[in-house]
Design an enzyme around this catalytic site. Structure first.
Site, PDB file in Angstrom:
ATOM      1  N   ASP A  39     -21.146  19.197 -27.868  1.00 48.46           N
ATOM      2  CA  ASP A  39     -22.388  19.273 -28.642  1.00 48.46           C
ATOM      3  C   ASP A  39     -22.371  20.338 -29.727  1.00 48.46           C
ATOM      4  O   ASP A  39     -23.218  20.322 -30.627  1.00 48.46           O
ATOM      5  CB  ASP A  39     -23.586  19.468 -27.709  1.00 48.46           C
ATOM      6  CG  ASP A  39     -23.937  18.183 -26.976  1.00 48.46           C
ATOM      7  OD1 ASP A  39     -23.497  17.111 -27.425  1.00 48.46           O
ATOM      8  OD2 ASP A  39     -24.646  18.240 -25.951  1.00 48.46           O
ATOM      9  N   TYR A  99     -30.185  13.906 -25.569  1.00 54.84           N
ATOM     10  CA  TYR A  99     -30.471  14.822 -24.456  1.00 54.84           C
ATOM     11  C   TYR A  99     -31.205  16.071 -24.911  1.00 54.84           C
ATOM     12  O   TYR A  99     -30.969  16.606 -25.989  1.00 54.84           O
ATOM     13  CB  TYR A  99     -29.177  15.235 -23.743  1.00 54.84           C
ATOM     14  CG  TYR A  99     -28.857  14.349 -22.561  1.00 54.84           C
ATOM     15  CD1 TYR A  99     -29.638  14.388 -21.407  1.00 54.84           C
ATOM     16  CD2 TYR A  99     -27.806  13.452 -22.598  1.00 54.84           C
ATOM     17  CE1 TYR A  99     -29.368  13.574 -20.324  1.00 54.84           C
ATOM     18  CE2 TYR A  99     -27.522  12.630 -21.518  1.00 54.84           C
ATOM     19  CZ  TYR A  99     -28.308  12.691 -20.382  1.00 54.84           C
ATOM     20  OH  TYR A  99     -28.040  11.876 -19.323  1.00 54.84           O
TER      21      TYR A  99
END
Length: 791
Positions: free
Chosen positions: A401, A490
């Site tokens: 990420d 997310y």
């Protein structure tokens, strides 16, 4: 005006208690303790945190918007020779700036300043330039400084932080896929999908004619990695029903493309996947379609209202749910102080500095407790997810990420829900091109009740009706720093809690949408059916952190105390002969290594300073305490995460601190699983870790066993992981004796009934100055009391 229902008993309502049935000694004690003292009213609105003054300038502070613009202007000066094009005008064969951020000062330069009279370390900007015009096009990182920009400022490659052999350079095929890079693939993808639009329309009632065509009724996603070693490039493209919850509405169709280099004429179709079959050419796909071999058993829904995080009246309602839920409020005023300019915090003996980068989000430096340094640095390094499945997207997806600039996705939180009412909020600023963006209320700080006492003991019995003679209890509380990053599907909640006993707890929670797959009944090994035509895809979350310990200096060791079973004989138990006992087998780790938590938690790991002991002669240290769901990556030899994710393949690791090893991962490593730009495994080269400057790398995470309850989004209650750093002989005794937030109660045994004498140490019970009128007492069979009051 009808007010909220106040649950529980407060002093102003005690007159009604006489109507209650007997509650036993403990509740009787509480009632009498409350009536035995004056409860002072304290306002619920306690105002901002007091102001602290940082002892030193925050040397880790991010570069300012002014610095960002000055660096931008410098780089675009023709005299630099960088030959830059403005990003909006650039193609893949041009040079242009991708982003500008901060390089934190090296530790060797900071410590002389922090601990003595050394000079303030210079500040540098970190710059990523996509260099498409060079003979080997790719991405190159630069460091620009010292800042502010002036006559001494230079531009040089930022190479020293990467050990893969190419410094800050990443080849074009493996560099970040931005919109400019995607644009050269779009024409081929559009042409292929337009040619088979009749097939997708018949099978899925949807078609794709390009991202800007109004007739397009599908959206696309192509995960990472897109290369193995930078010599090739591909896209494994999934199609989904567009909408705010498209992650939950995939269709059973995948387009696979080979797209190496910068010349689109060399791109080609690799094939199609649908109905669990691979078709190498359009002709093969069309033949199967015309033969009726691609009929879909399940139809993906076009409606996404079921996947929104809003109120669902069809689920019914719950009693009392129209009343506000309980809230954590800092009654009595804030007990922490902040220097907002320097991002410096003091709380109940703790002090630390905070910083921020677009890649790693919030970081902490110079963490001290009662004036003694515990950690030089505590920082998030990477948030990784690896998926599994029998479909191209699930099988090949690995996310890092930081690749998506995790820190940029730390954004506004809602007071009272994301953070408690009255929390202190901070903004974060990141830089895009020649401008800067402020994400407001992106970080919050709040003190909260631990939900349990820090320490407690009830002493003995007596000759009264009370079952004890003395009772001592200490309030448990902590100051939490929280940020939430929404990276695509997310939401990661990052908590750093500083407890009053001198321990630190790091917790990560995950919510948000699953990256789901199309449902097939025979693919249950990769996750259950969770919606009409949707399967929850099995995956791992691994969140990697760096903890640079400086326990009373930089000469630290890592002690391992293993529980072992030994057979002993003891002369006072002659009838037993030899019998087993457990004991500690203590040793020091000698060299850098990756390692795992011991099975059954039968080992204790302590970072300590062998040169400094407490009053009892024990080396002073901090223990690494596993919490919930401490794990590592399940697959250790996947081709998609072969060498670019080494940090995720053990629970823990210990290395020597080096300025040339500031990160466990490179943000562009994701597209280089076979030839990483930065290879974490090279950290472990046999160096000694005895009485050295140590860094502990640790992983939190979850094996995400997907379930129907992940709809609409994953719940924070289950998806969480934590670790704690706790004093281990660091002090001479527990750090609770100097806390005034406690009660010590002594029973006067001179009378039969006993009189409670208790000490509050001058700390009254907090109470908001909002007095309910005409309380109405309702007694339920379970002794749950509600007071409905006009407020």
């Amino acid at each position: 005006m009808k007010g909220i229902a106040v649950v529980g008993l407060v002093a102003s309502q005690l007159a009604a208690v006489t109507a209650l049935p007997p509650l036993g000694y403990e509740r009787k004690l509480v009632r009498e303790a409350l009536t035995a003292r004056d409860v002072s009213g304290i306002s619920c609105s306690d105002g901002p945190a007091p102001v602290a003054t940082a002892p030193k300038t925050n040397v880790w502070a991010p570069i300012t918007p002014e610095d960002n613009r000055a660096v931008w202007d410098l780089l675009y000066n023709p005299a630099t020779g960088l030959n830059l094009t403005l990003p909006d005008d650039a193609t893949v064969t041009d040079n242009y700036i991708f982003w500008i951020d901060t390089i934190h000062a090296n530790k060797t330069g900071v410590l002389p300043y922090l601990d003595g009279d050394g000079p303030l370390p210079p500040k540098y900007a970190r710059v990523v330039i996509f260099e498409g015009s060079r003979s080997d096009p790719g991405s190159q990182e630069y460091m620009v400084g010292p800042l502010p920009v002036g006559n001494t400022t230079i531009i040089q490659p930022y190479d020293y932080a990467f050990n893969g052999g190419s410094g800050g350079y990443v080849p074009f095929n493996a560099r970040y896929v931005d919109s400019t890079k995607s644009a050269i693939v779009t024409p081929l993808m559009t042409a292929i999908m337009t040619n088979i639009s009749d097939i997708t329309q018949a099978l899925f009632n949807a078609s794709y004619f390009g991202p800007s065509n109004r007739s397009t009724t599908l959206t696309t996603t192509a995960g990472t990695p897109v290369s193995f070693d930078g010599t090739q490039q591909f896209r494994n493209i999934m199609f989904r029903i567009p909408g705010v919850a498209s992650y939950m509405t995939p269709i059973d169709f995948f387009l696979l493309i080979n797209c190496p280099g910068t010349d689109p004429s060399k791109f080609s179709l690799k094939g199609f996947v649908t109905n669990e079959q691979f078709f190498e050419t359009e002709a093969d796909l069309r033949a199967a379609f015309e033969a009726g071999e691609l009929a879909q058993e399940y139809t993906q829904t076009l409606d996404q209202s079921w996947a929104l995080v809003d109120y669902k009246p069809e689920l019914g309602s719950r009693p009392f749910d129209r009343q506000p839920a309980p809230s954590s409020i800092e009654l009595g005023g804030k007990r922490y102080a902040i220097d907002m300019k320097e991002k410096y915090v003091e709380y109940m003996g703790w002090s630390y500095y905070m910083s921020y980068t677009r890649l790693h989000g919030i970081t902490f430096y110079d963490i001290k407790f009662k004036g003694e340094r515990i950690l030089y640095e505590l920082s998030l390094q990477e948030a990784m997810a690896q998926y599994a499945g029998n479909q191209p997207k699930a099988a090949n997806t690995v996310y890092h990420d930081t690749y998506y600039s995790l820190g940029v996705d730390i954004a506004t939180m809602i007071e009272g829900y994301d953070c408690p009412f009255g929390a202190t909020f901070m903004n974060v600023t990141y830089h895009e091109l020649n401008a800067s963006t402020v994400n407001q209320d992106a970080v919050c700080l709040f003190e909260s009740d631990s939900g349990y006492p820090l320490s407690r003991h009830r002493y003995g019995g007596g000759n009264t009706s009370y079952p004890f003679t003395r009772l001592g209890v200490t309030k448990g509380s902590s100051l939490t720093v929280r940020a939430i990053a929404t990276v695509g599907n997310y939401d990661y909640m990052f908590d750093y809690s500083f407890h009053v006993d001198g321990s630190i707890e790091i917790t990560v929670r995950a919510s948000g949408y699953l990256q789901s797959s199309f449902y097939y009944p025979d693919q249950g090994a990769w996750g259950p059916r969770i919606a009409q035509a949707t399967q929850g895809s099995l995956h791992d979350h691994i969140i990697n952190y760096k903890a640079d310990f400086d326990i009373l200096g930089t000469e630290n060791s890592l002690q391992v105390s293993e529980l072992v079973v030994v057979n002993v004989t003891q002369p006072w138990f002659p009838e037993l002969g030899s019998f087993p006992q457990m004991q500690l087998n203590k040793s020091m780790m000698t060299v850098e290594q990756q390692f795992n938590w011991a099975p059954n938690n039968e080992a204790m790991y302590v970072v300590l300073n062998e040169n400094v002991t407490n009053a009892w002669g024990e080396p002073r240290g901090y223990r690494l305490v596993p919490g919930k769901s401490d794990l590592h990556l399940t697959i250790l030899d996947s081709p998609w995460s072969f060498k670019n994710s080494e940090f995720a393949k053990s629970h823990l690791a210990v290395t020597r601190q080096h300025d040339t090893e500031p990160y466990s991962n490179s943000w562009q490593n994701i597209n280089l699983p076979m030839a990483p730009q930065h290879d974490y495994s090279l950290f472990f080269d046999g160096e000694s870790v005895e009485k050295e400057d140590l860094v502990v790398w640790f992983n939190l995470g979850m094996h995400h066993y997907t379930r129907a309850e992940d709809v609409p989004v994953t719940l924070f209650t289950e998806a969480q992981s934590s670790i704690q750093f706790a004093p281990q002989n660091f002090f001479d005794r527990a750090q609770d004796g100097d806390l005034l937030n406690r009660r010590y109660i002594v029973v006067d045994q001179s009378t039969e009934e006993g009189v409670l004498n208790y000490e509050d140490y001058g700390v009254p019970l907090p109470q908001c100055m909002v007095a309910p009128s005409e309380p109405v007492l309702e007694i339920s069979p379970t002794l749950s009391y509600e007071f409905e009051a006009e407020l």
